[in-house]
Design a protein around this motif. Structure first.
Motif, PDB file in Angstrom:
ATOM      1  N   VAL A   2      45.763 110.061  12.672  1.00 24.83           N
ATOM      2  CA  VAL A   2      47.212 110.085  12.856  1.00 24.83           C
ATOM      3  C   VAL A   2      47.721 111.495  12.620  1.00 24.83           C
ATOM      4  O   VAL A   2      47.284 112.177  11.691  1.00 24.83           O
ATOM      5  CB  VAL A   2      47.902 109.095  11.879  1.00 24.83           C
ATOM      6  CG1 VAL A   2      49.411 109.187  11.983  1.00 24.83           C
ATOM      7  CG2 VAL A   2      47.421 107.675  12.152  1.00 24.83           C
ATOM      8  N   VAL A   3      48.635 111.921  13.462  1.00 28.03           N
ATOM      9  CA  VAL A   3      49.316 113.207  13.285  1.00 28.03           C
ATOM     10  C   VAL A   3      50.767 112.886  12.961  1.00 28.03           C
ATOM     11  O   VAL A   3      51.451 112.226  13.752  1.00 28.03           O
ATOM     12  CB  VAL A   3      49.235 114.077  14.564  1.00 28.03           C
ATOM     13  CG1 VAL A   3      49.988 115.380  14.371  1.00 28.03           C
ATOM     14  CG2 VAL A   3      47.786 114.332  14.955  1.00 28.03           C
ATOM     15  N   THR A   4      51.222 113.324  11.793  1.00 25.36           N
ATOM     16  CA  THR A   4      52.613 113.100  11.410  1.00 25.36           C
ATOM     17  C   THR A   4      53.435 114.343  11.726  1.00 25.36           C
ATOM     18  O   THR A   4      52.895 115.394  12.062  1.00 25.36           O
ATOM     19  CB  THR A   4      52.720 112.761   9.909  1.00 25.36           C
ATOM     20  OG1 THR A   4      52.143 113.830   9.162  1.00 25.36           O
ATOM     21  CG2 THR A   4      51.999 111.464   9.593  1.00 25.36           C
ATOM     22  N   ASP A   5      54.724 114.223  11.616  1.00 20.12           N
ATOM     23  CA  ASP A   5      55.617 115.312  12.028  1.00 20.12           C
ATOM     24  C   ASP A   5      55.859 116.304  10.895  1.00 20.12           C
ATOM     25  O   ASP A   5      56.966 116.460  10.404  1.00 20.12           O
ATOM     26  CB  ASP A   5      56.932 114.749  12.533  1.00 20.12           C
ATOM     27  CG  ASP A   5      57.686 115.766  13.380  1.00 20.12           C
ATOM     28  OD1 ASP A   5      57.059 116.731  13.840  1.00 20.12           O
ATOM     29  OD2 ASP A   5      58.893 115.593  13.580  1.00 20.12           O
ATOM     30  N   VAL A   6      54.806 116.998  10.511  1.00 18.75           N
ATOM     31  CA  VAL A   6      54.929 118.079   9.535  1.00 18.75           C
ATOM     32  C   VAL A   6      55.115 119.365  10.322  1.00 18.75           C
ATOM     33  O   VAL A   6      54.311 119.680  11.203  1.00 18.75           O
ATOM     34  CB  VAL A   6      53.664 118.165   8.643  1.00 18.75           C
ATOM     35  CG1 VAL A   6      53.749 119.336   7.688  1.00 18.75           C
ATOM     36  CG2 VAL A   6      53.461 116.859   7.898  1.00 18.75           C
ATOM     37  N   GLY A   7      56.161 120.107  10.042  1.00 21.84           N
ATOM     38  CA  GLY A   7      56.384 121.374  10.738  1.00 21.84           C
ATOM     39  C   GLY A   7      56.648 121.228  12.222  1.00 21.84           C
ATOM     40  O   GLY A   7      56.243 122.080  13.000  1.00 21.84           O
ATOM     41  N   ASN A   8      57.264 120.150  12.638  1.00 25.42           N
ATOM     42  CA  ASN A   8      57.613 119.915  14.045  1.00 25.42           C
ATOM     43  C   ASN A   8      56.409 119.799  14.970  1.00 25.42           C
ATOM     44  O   ASN A   8      56.477 120.151  16.146  1.00 25.42           O
ATOM     45  CB  ASN A   8      58.571 120.992  14.567  1.00 25.42           C
ATOM     46  CG  ASN A   8      59.924 120.917  13.914  1.00 25.42           C
ATOM     47  OD1 ASN A   8      60.406 119.830  13.612  1.00 25.42           O
ATOM     48  ND2 ASN A   8      60.532 122.049  13.670  1.00 25.42           N
ATOM     49  N   MET A   9      55.285 119.315  14.460  1.00 26.38           N
ATOM     50  CA  MET A   9      54.097 119.169  15.292  1.00 26.38           C
ATOM     51  C   MET A   9      54.321 118.184  16.439  1.00 26.38           C
ATOM     52  O   MET A   9      53.821 118.399  17.538  1.00 26.38           O
ATOM     53  CB  MET A   9      52.901 118.744  14.446  1.00 26.38           C
ATOM     54  CG  MET A   9      52.380 119.869  13.579  1.00 26.38           C
ATOM     55  SD  MET A   9      50.794 119.519  12.848  1.00 26.38           S
ATOM     56  CE  MET A   9      51.287 118.679  11.367  1.00 26.38           C
ATOM     57  N   LEU A  10      55.067 117.129  16.193  1.00 24.12           N
ATOM     58  CA  LEU A  10      55.317 116.156  17.254  1.00 24.12           C
ATOM     59  C   LEU A  10      56.173 116.761  18.362  1.00 24.12           C
ATOM     60  O   LEU A  10      55.938 116.498  19.544  1.00 24.12           O
ATOM     61  CB  LEU A  10      55.980 114.897  16.695  1.00 24.12           C
ATOM     62  CG  LEU A  10      55.174 114.116  15.660  1.00 24.12           C
ATOM     63  CD1 LEU A  10      55.916 112.863  15.242  1.00 24.12           C
ATOM     64  CD2 LEU A  10      53.804 113.780  16.175  1.00 24.12           C
ATOM     65  N   GLU A  11      57.136 117.568  17.985  1.00 18.58           N
ATOM     66  CA  GLU A  11      57.980 118.239  18.982  1.00 18.58           C
ATOM     67  C   GLU A  11      57.132 119.163  19.866  1.00 18.58           C
ATOM     68  O   GLU A  11      57.305 119.195  21.089  1.00 18.58           O
ATOM     69  CB  GLU A  11      59.081 119.044  18.287  1.00 18.58           C
ATOM     70  CG  GLU A  11      60.023 119.730  19.241  1.00 18.58           C
ATOM     71  CD  GLU A  11      61.084 120.548  18.507  1.00 18.58           C
ATOM     72  OE1 GLU A  11      61.561 121.523  19.099  1.00 18.58           O
ATOM     73  OE2 GLU A  11      61.415 120.199  17.359  1.00 18.58           O
ATOM     74  N   LEU A  12      56.201 119.892  19.257  1.00 21.64           N
ATOM     75  CA  LEU A  12      55.313 120.762  20.035  1.00 21.64           C
ATOM     76  C   LEU A  12      54.446 119.950  20.995  1.00 21.64           C
ATOM     77  O   LEU A  12      54.267 120.319  22.157  1.00 21.64           O
ATOM     78  CB  LEU A  12      54.420 121.581  19.101  1.00 21.64           C
ATOM     79  CG  LEU A  12      55.097 122.699  18.329  1.00 21.64           C
ATOM     80  CD1 LEU A  12      54.153 123.262  17.278  1.00 21.64           C
ATOM     81  CD2 LEU A  12      55.550 123.784  19.278  1.00 21.64           C
ATOM     82  N   PHE A  13      53.909 118.823  20.517  1.00 23.09           N
ATOM     83  CA  PHE A  13      53.095 117.977  21.380  1.00 23.09           C
ATOM     84  C   PHE A  13      53.924 117.445  22.545  1.00 23.09           C
ATOM     85  O   PHE A  13      53.483 117.479  23.694  1.00 23.09           O
ATOM     86  CB  PHE A  13      52.488 116.814  20.585  1.00 23.09           C
ATOM     87  CG  PHE A  13      51.793 115.817  21.470  1.00 23.09           C
ATOM     88  CD1 PHE A  13      50.519 116.085  21.947  1.00 23.09           C
ATOM     89  CD2 PHE A  13      52.421 114.649  21.841  1.00 23.09           C
ATOM     90  CE1 PHE A  13      49.879 115.182  22.784  1.00 23.09           C
ATOM     91  CE2 PHE A  13      51.784 113.738  22.682  1.00 23.09           C
ATOM     92  CZ  PHE A  13      50.518 114.009  23.152  1.00 23.09           C
ATOM     93  N   ARG A  14      55.108 116.940  22.248  1.00 23.77           N
ATOM     94  CA  ARG A  14      55.949 116.371  23.303  1.00 23.77           C
ATOM     95  C   ARG A  14      56.362 117.437  24.323  1.00 23.77           C
ATOM     96  O   ARG A  14      56.418 117.167  25.526  1.00 23.77           O
ATOM     97  CB  ARG A  14      57.174 115.708  22.683  1.00 23.77           C
ATOM     98  CG  ARG A  14      56.816 114.444  21.921  1.00 23.77           C
ATOM     99  CD  ARG A  14      57.994 113.850  21.190  1.00 23.77           C
ATOM    100  NE  ARG A  14      57.569 112.707  20.409  1.00 23.77           N
ATOM    101  CZ  ARG A  14      57.951 112.476  19.156  1.00 23.77           C
ATOM    102  NH1 ARG A  14      58.787 113.300  18.544  1.00 23.77           N
ATOM    103  NH2 ARG A  14      57.510 111.422  18.512  1.00 23.77           N
ATOM    104  N   LYS A  15      56.653 118.637  23.847  1.00 22.15           N
ATOM    105  CA  LYS A  15      56.995 119.724  24.763  1.00 22.15           C
ATOM    106  C   LYS A  15      55.803 120.052  25.659  1.00 22.15           C
ATOM    107  O   LYS A  15      55.959 120.235  26.864  1.00 22.15           O
ATOM    108  CB  LYS A  15      57.436 120.959  23.981  1.00 22.15           C
ATOM    109  CG  LYS A  15      57.873 122.094  24.870  1.00 22.15           C
ATOM    110  CD  LYS A  15      58.403 123.259  24.065  1.00 22.15           C
ATOM    111  CE  LYS A  15      58.844 124.372  24.999  1.00 22.15           C
ATOM    112  NZ  LYS A  15      59.378 125.509  24.280  1.00 22.15           N
ATOM    113  N   TYR A  16      54.611 120.122  25.074  1.00 22.17           N
ATOM    114  CA  TYR A  16      53.406 120.397  25.854  1.00 22.17           C
ATOM    115  C   TYR A  16      53.208 119.318  26.922  1.00 22.17           C
ATOM    116  O   TYR A  16      52.947 119.617  28.085  1.00 22.17           O
ATOM    117  CB  TYR A  16      52.178 120.462  24.938  1.00 22.17           C
ATOM    118  CG  TYR A  16      50.900 120.688  25.698  1.00 22.17           C
ATOM    119  CD1 TYR A  16      50.573 121.954  26.174  1.00 22.17           C
ATOM    120  CD2 TYR A  16      50.043 119.637  25.983  1.00 22.17           C
ATOM    121  CE1 TYR A  16      49.412 122.172  26.900  1.00 22.17           C
ATOM    122  CE2 TYR A  16      48.880 119.842  26.709  1.00 22.17           C
ATOM    123  CZ  TYR A  16      48.568 121.107  27.161  1.00 22.17           C
ATOM    124  OH  TYR A  16      47.432 121.312  27.895  1.00 22.17           O
TER     125      TYR A  16
END
Length: 148
Positions: free
Chosen positions: A48-62
């Motif tokens: 699981v990857v949680t949203d530490v440091g906006n990681m989910l935002e980076l993934f979604r943008k990619y």
């Protein structure tokens, strides 16, 4: 950046990242559930990857940069001239990501930063957080020999 996030979060081998598909990742809002179905040890893994440091935002943008006409499901695509192509990233390019990051950060001996650094970094972060060796081995998909 997404390769680094997934590679370190899941202690992924270069081959595992190269073969990762968009279907192997489930976005559940507050986290990503990542399945690694084909591993060297033949033991599928989930992390699981949680949203530490906006990681989910980076993934979604990619993921939003993915062209609609891509005829395969591989996650990682070449990014050239400001946009994603439909060509998937290969093993050698994926393995060079740590050295590219090292060069950007002006670290010494960047040739020493290989794709395996993602697995080592994952294990180091877990060990530094006080996680026991059995859990670290399980996270990396390694065989656990219980000598009890």
């Amino acid at each position: 950046m997404v390769g680094l996030i997934l590679g370190i979060a899941g202690a992924c081998r270069t081959d595992e990242l190269v073969n990762l598909t968009v279907d192997d990742i489930e976005d559940v809002g507050s986290s990503l559930i990542v399945k690694i179905p084909n591993t060297k040890t033949k033991i599928p893994r989930i992390f699981v990857v949680t949203d530490v440091g906006n990681m989910l935002e980076l993934f979604r943008k990619y993921l939003s940069l993915r062209p609609p006409h891509v005829n395969h499901k591989r996650l990682f695509l070449y990014y050239k001239a400001g946009k994603c192509s439909s060509q998937p990233v290969g093993k050698n390019t994926m393995g060079k990501i740590p050295s590219v990051v090292g060069s950007y950060l002006k670290l010494p001996d960047v040739a020493c930063y290989t794709g395996h650094c993602l697995r080592r970094s994952s294990a180091t972060l877990l060990a530094d957080a006080g996680v026991d060796i059995t859990t670290i081995k399980r996270h990396a998909g390694l065989e656990i020999n219980d000598s009890r």
